[in-house]
Write an enzyme that holds these catalytic residues in place. Structure first.
Site, PDB file in Angstrom:
ATOM      1  N   HIS A 263       1.325  -1.270   0.378  1.00  0.00           N
ATOM      2  CA  HIS A 263       0.575  -0.050   0.093  1.00  0.00           C
ATOM      3  C   HIS A 263       0.603   1.152  -0.314  1.00  0.00           C
ATOM      4  O   HIS A 263       2.014   1.332   0.229  1.00  0.00           O
ATOM      5  CB  HIS A 263      -1.345   0.002   1.311  1.00  0.00           C
ATOM      6  CG  HIS A 263      -2.161   1.135   0.916  1.00  0.00           C
ATOM      7  ND1 HIS A 263      -1.863   2.194   1.870  1.00  0.00           N
ATOM      8  CD2 HIS A 263      -3.763   0.864   0.877  1.00  0.00           C
ATOM      9  CE1 HIS A 263      -3.300   2.651   1.405  1.00  0.00           C
ATOM     10  NE2 HIS A 263      -3.883   1.476   0.296  1.00  0.00           N
ATOM     11  N   ASP A 317      -7.756  -5.274   0.007  1.00  0.00           N
ATOM     12  CA  ASP A 317      -7.853  -6.131  -1.170  1.00  0.00           C
ATOM     13  C   ASP A 317      -8.222  -7.585  -0.767  1.00  0.00           C
ATOM     14  O   ASP A 317      -8.213  -8.634  -1.677  1.00  0.00           O
ATOM     15  CB  ASP A 317      -8.168  -5.923  -2.437  1.00  0.00           C
ATOM     16  CG  ASP A 317      -8.424  -4.425  -3.626  1.00  0.00           C
ATOM     17  OD1 ASP A 317      -9.651  -4.298  -2.822  1.00  0.00           O
ATOM     18  OD2 ASP A 317      -7.380  -3.490  -3.839  1.00  0.00           O
TER      19      ASP A 317
HETATM   20  C1  LIG Z   1      -8.058  -0.613  -2.468  1.00  0.00           C
HETATM   21  C2  LIG Z   1      -6.819  -0.609  -2.958  1.00  0.00           C
HETATM   22  O1  LIG Z   1      -6.336   0.229  -3.791  1.00  0.00           O
HETATM   23  S1  LIG Z   1      -5.765  -1.098  -2.372  1.00  0.00           S
HETATM   24  C3  LIG Z   1      -4.229  -1.747  -3.196  1.00  0.00           C
HETATM   25  C4  LIG Z   1      -4.623  -2.914  -4.121  1.00  0.00           C
HETATM   26  N1  LIG Z   1      -3.347  -2.972  -4.769  1.00  0.00           N
HETATM   27  C5  LIG Z   1      -2.994  -4.320  -5.495  1.00  0.00           C
HETATM   28  O2  LIG Z   1      -2.799  -5.333  -3.840  1.00  0.00           O
HETATM   29  C6  LIG Z   1      -1.628  -4.599  -5.903  1.00  0.00           C
HETATM   30  C7  LIG Z   1      -1.094  -5.235  -5.287  1.00  0.00           C
HETATM   31  N2  LIG Z   1      -0.092  -4.293  -4.811  1.00  0.00           N
HETATM   32  C8  LIG Z   1       1.445  -3.036  -6.034  1.00  0.00           C
HETATM   33  O3  LIG Z   1       1.010  -2.359  -6.377  1.00  0.00           O
HETATM   34  C9  LIG Z   1       1.285  -1.892  -4.529  1.00  0.00           C
HETATM   35  O4  LIG Z   1       1.807  -3.013  -3.583  1.00  0.00           O
HETATM   36  C10 LIG Z   1       0.480  -0.192  -4.079  1.00  0.00           C
HETATM   37  C11 LIG Z   1       0.327  -0.181  -6.404  1.00  0.00           C
HETATM   38  C12 LIG Z   1      -0.712  -0.939  -3.697  1.00  0.00           C
HETATM   39  C13 LIG Z   1       1.301   0.368  -3.864  1.00  0.00           C
HETATM   40  O5  LIG Z   1       2.323   1.068  -4.937  1.00  0.00           O
HETATM   41  P1  LIG Z   1       3.263   1.760  -4.856  1.00  0.00           P
HETATM   42  O6  LIG Z   1       2.875   2.732  -3.363  1.00  0.00           O
HETATM   43  O7  LIG Z   1       3.549   2.579  -5.734  1.00  0.00           O
HETATM   44  O8  LIG Z   1       5.362   0.981  -3.753  1.00  0.00           O
HETATM   45  P2  LIG Z   1       5.792   0.286  -5.225  1.00  0.00           P
HETATM   46  O9  LIG Z   1       4.644  -0.055  -5.752  1.00  0.00           O
HETATM   47  O10 LIG Z   1       6.523   1.636  -5.499  1.00  0.00           O
HETATM   48  O11 LIG Z   1       6.991  -0.709  -4.113  1.00  0.00           O
HETATM   49  C14 LIG Z   1       7.735  -0.306  -3.462  1.00  0.00           C
HETATM   50  C15 LIG Z   1       8.391  -1.453  -3.247  1.00  0.00           C
HETATM   51  O12 LIG Z   1       7.170  -2.970  -2.777  1.00  0.00           O
HETATM   52  C16 LIG Z   1       7.013  -3.591  -3.185  1.00  0.00           C
HETATM   53  N3  LIG Z   1       5.770  -3.475  -3.510  1.00  0.00           N
HETATM   54  C17 LIG Z   1       5.102  -3.444  -3.930  1.00  0.00           C
HETATM   55  N4  LIG Z   1       3.471  -4.036  -3.256  1.00  0.00           N
HETATM   56  C18 LIG Z   1       4.006  -5.005  -3.408  1.00  0.00           C
HETATM   57  C19 LIG Z   1       3.625  -6.625  -3.737  1.00  0.00           C
HETATM   58  N5  LIG Z   1       1.989  -6.706  -3.378  1.00  0.00           N
HETATM   59  N6  LIG Z   1       3.999  -7.715  -3.779  1.00  0.00           N
HETATM   60  C20 LIG Z   1       5.608  -7.195  -3.602  1.00  0.00           C
HETATM   61  N7  LIG Z   1       6.608  -6.657  -3.998  1.00  0.00           N
HETATM   62  C21 LIG Z   1       5.159  -5.884  -3.255  1.00  0.00           C
HETATM   63  C22 LIG Z   1       7.735  -3.138  -4.571  1.00  0.00           C
HETATM   64  O13 LIG Z   1       7.955  -4.764  -5.681  1.00  0.00           O
HETATM   65  C23 LIG Z   1       8.627  -2.117  -4.487  1.00  0.00           C
HETATM   66  O14 LIG Z   1       9.745  -2.821  -3.865  1.00  0.00           O
HETATM   67  P3  LIG Z   1      11.672  -2.537  -4.125  1.00  0.00           P
HETATM   68  O15 LIG Z   1      11.317  -1.121  -3.521  1.00  0.00           O
HETATM   69  O16 LIG Z   1      12.607  -3.426  -4.178  1.00  0.00           O
HETATM   70  O17 LIG Z   1      11.884  -2.142  -5.855  1.00  0.00           O
HETATM   71  O1  LIG Z   2      -5.410   4.319  -0.398  1.00  0.00           O
HETATM   72  C1  LIG Z   2      -5.484   3.355  -1.515  1.00  0.00           C
HETATM   73  O2  LIG Z   2      -4.431   4.298  -2.303  1.00  0.00           O
HETATM   74  C2  LIG Z   2      -5.801   2.485  -1.852  1.00  0.00           C
HETATM   75  C3  LIG Z   2      -6.827   2.509  -0.922  1.00  0.00           C
HETATM   76  O3  LIG Z   2      -7.016   1.675   0.296  1.00  0.00           O
HETATM   77  C4  LIG Z   2      -8.549   2.402  -1.326  1.00  0.00           C
HETATM   78  O4  LIG Z   2      -8.754   3.568  -1.970  1.00  0.00           O
HETATM   79  O5  LIG Z   2      -9.496   1.929  -0.296  1.00  0.00           O
END
Ligand SMILES: CC(=O)SCCNC(=O)CCNC(=O)[C@H](O)C(C)(C)COP(=O)(O)OP(=O)(O)OC[C@H]1O[C@@H](n2cnc3c(N)ncnc32)[C@H](O)[C@@H]1OP(=O)(O)O
Ligand SMILES: O=C([O-])CC(=O)C(=O)O
Length: 380
Positions: A263, A317
């Site tokens: 997140h 999620d």
């Molecule tokens: C309602 C919602 O929107 S909740 C989020 C739902 N989305 C997901 O579950 C998809 C999986 N999660 C993700 O893609 C990301 O964690 C996000 C999009 C939620 C947040 O993204 P950002 O804040 O941009 O984090 P970013 O992608 O830059 O990741 C930061 C670091 O953590 C790691 N990381 C983040 N999420 C994950 C994951 N789900 N699995 C493995 N590694 C992860 C990245 O690889 C990165 O590592 P690094 O620094 O070694 O390169």
């Molecule tokens: O806050 C965020 O980036 C994503 C999230 O958890 C939501 O929308 O519920």
């Protein structure tokens, strides 16, 4: 006022884009509050519609205000036959989020546009959108299976009626109560991607149906609300408890994201994931064990060990799909259900944005050429 210097932050990480009194997140402590009230309290004592009222109108409703709000919503739950006819034209293979985005935008065809300074227009738009979005999600679900849409049941409240429209069966009170809590948990979350999208659209002073349609499109992506469906596909793929560890190893080795984890703001387990996990357990206590749940718990244990130090924990999620699955809901409706709930937050931010509006128009750092020659076609 022009900013003189501003560091470029991909994904606008950490950049304040608005001031808001709607919700608050502490990503280190795992706290989420709506209008200052902890979600743990709201899910214990309140209902989704009470929460929607709180988010949109700024305070908890009195008994009379809640009754009127519930009645207004009940009155507006049906959708016009022209919208139903339009939805029938969607291919039955369409993803329900695409059908929802289309039908949410289509609401704008029927109601006068841009009376944004008229409080009655705002009130009616709020009620219509909250009332009709669940009906549209359920209608498309029926239509893609060759059935007519099920008419909303006036004897059932918001959550129970949605479950009824999916199956034409009145849900058990525990199922309806659990589903209502899920809606409350998904109602709002500060300036996430879909809410930001709603605010940018709202800032042009377009109509609220366009605001919601743009937010639905943004929520659908797998990095945002679409992850809840992906989590279930992942668990289906893993298939057994023994496969969890090699599956995770493989994703990490290939630098792939694990759906339902990580997140931008939370660096600990999302407080909503905790509550949703509790709801899943409550359902399993009533209806029997689920191996998908065991796999999910094992996945969380392994990922915490491997990625916990990076702040990667379950987000909202991760466990929601396990609850919906146990309620008999197909996995491609998980994200539309998220949208049904999040409409409350989008509308709250729409209203807040209108009160202080200035069009969103950030800047960019240009990385292209200047004075480039126009090359005639025959020389390219
Ligand atoms: C309602 C919602 O929107 S909740 C989020 C739902 N989305 C997901 O579950 C998809 C999986 N999660 C993700 O893609 C990301 O964690 C996000 C999009 C939620 C947040 O993204 P950002 O804040 O941009 O984090 P970013 O992608 O830059 O990741 C930061 C670091 O953590 C790691 N990381 C983040 N999420 C994950 C994951 N789900 N699995 C493995 N590694 C992860 C990245 O690889 C990165 O590592 P690094 O620094 O070694 O390169
Ligand atoms: O806050 C965020 O980036 C994503 C999230 O958890 C939501 O929308 O519920």
């Amino acid at each position: 006022m022009t900013a003189t210097f501003c560091e470029y932050k991909p994904g606008l990480e950490g950049i304040p884009a608005t001031k808001s009194s709607i919700s608050f997140v502490d990503g280190q402590k795992g706290i989420l509050e709506y209008r200052g009230i902890a979600i743990e309290e709201l899910t214990k004592q309140g209902s989704f519609l009470e929460t929607a009222y709180l988010l949109i109108w700024g305070k908890l409703p009195s008994e009379q205000q809640l009754k009127e709000f519930q009645n207004d919503i009940l009155y507006h739950r049906r959708i016009k036959y022209r919208i139903r006819d339009m939805m029938k034209c969607c291919p039955e293979t369409a993803h329900p989020m695409d059908a929802l985005q289309t039908s949410a935008a289509a609401l704008g065809l029927f109601y006068a546009r841009r009376a944004l300074d008229d409080p009655e227009y705002i009130r009616k738009a709020v009620v219509r959108i909250l009332a009709k979005i669940p009906t549209m999600v359920a209608a498309f679900h029926q239509m893609r299976r060759g059935n007519d849409a099920i008419t909303p049941n006036d004897n059932l409240d918001y959550a129970a009626n949605f479950l009824y429209m999916l199956t034409e069966r009145e849900p058990h009170p525990l199922e309806a109560q659990i589903f209502d809590v899920c809606l409350t948990l998904h109602a709002e979350h500060t300036i996430n991607a879909s809410t930001f999208s709603a605010m940018v659209t709202a800032s042009t002073l377009t109509d609220p149906y366009a605001v919601v349609a743009s937010a639905v499109g943004t929520l659908a992506g797998p990095l945002h609300g679409g992850a809840n469906e992906e989590v279930l596909l992942m668990l289906e793929n893993i298939d057994s408890l023994e496969n969890v560890e090699p599956f995770v190893q493989n994703l990490i080795a290939n630098k792939q994201k694990i759906m339902g984890f990580g997140h931008r703001v939370y660096k600990v387990k999302d407080p909503r994931a905790r509550i949703l996990q509790g709801l899943a357990e409550k359902l399993f206590d009533q209806t029997g064990h689920d191996r998908y749940y065991e796999m999910a718990v094992e996945l969380e244990r392994i990922i915490e060990g491997k990625l916990g130090q990076k702040g990667i924990y379950p987000n909202v999620d991760f466990y929601s799909g396990l609850v919906y699955r146990k309620l008999g809901i197909p996995s491609d409706l998980f994200t539309p259900i998220f949208a049904i709930a999040r409409v409350a937050g989008w509308l709250a931010h729409w209203k807040e944005q209108l009160a202080v509006n200035r069009i969103f128009r950030p800047t960019q750092i240009y990385t292209g050429e200047h004075n480039a020659p126009y090359i005639p076609m025959e020389e390219r």
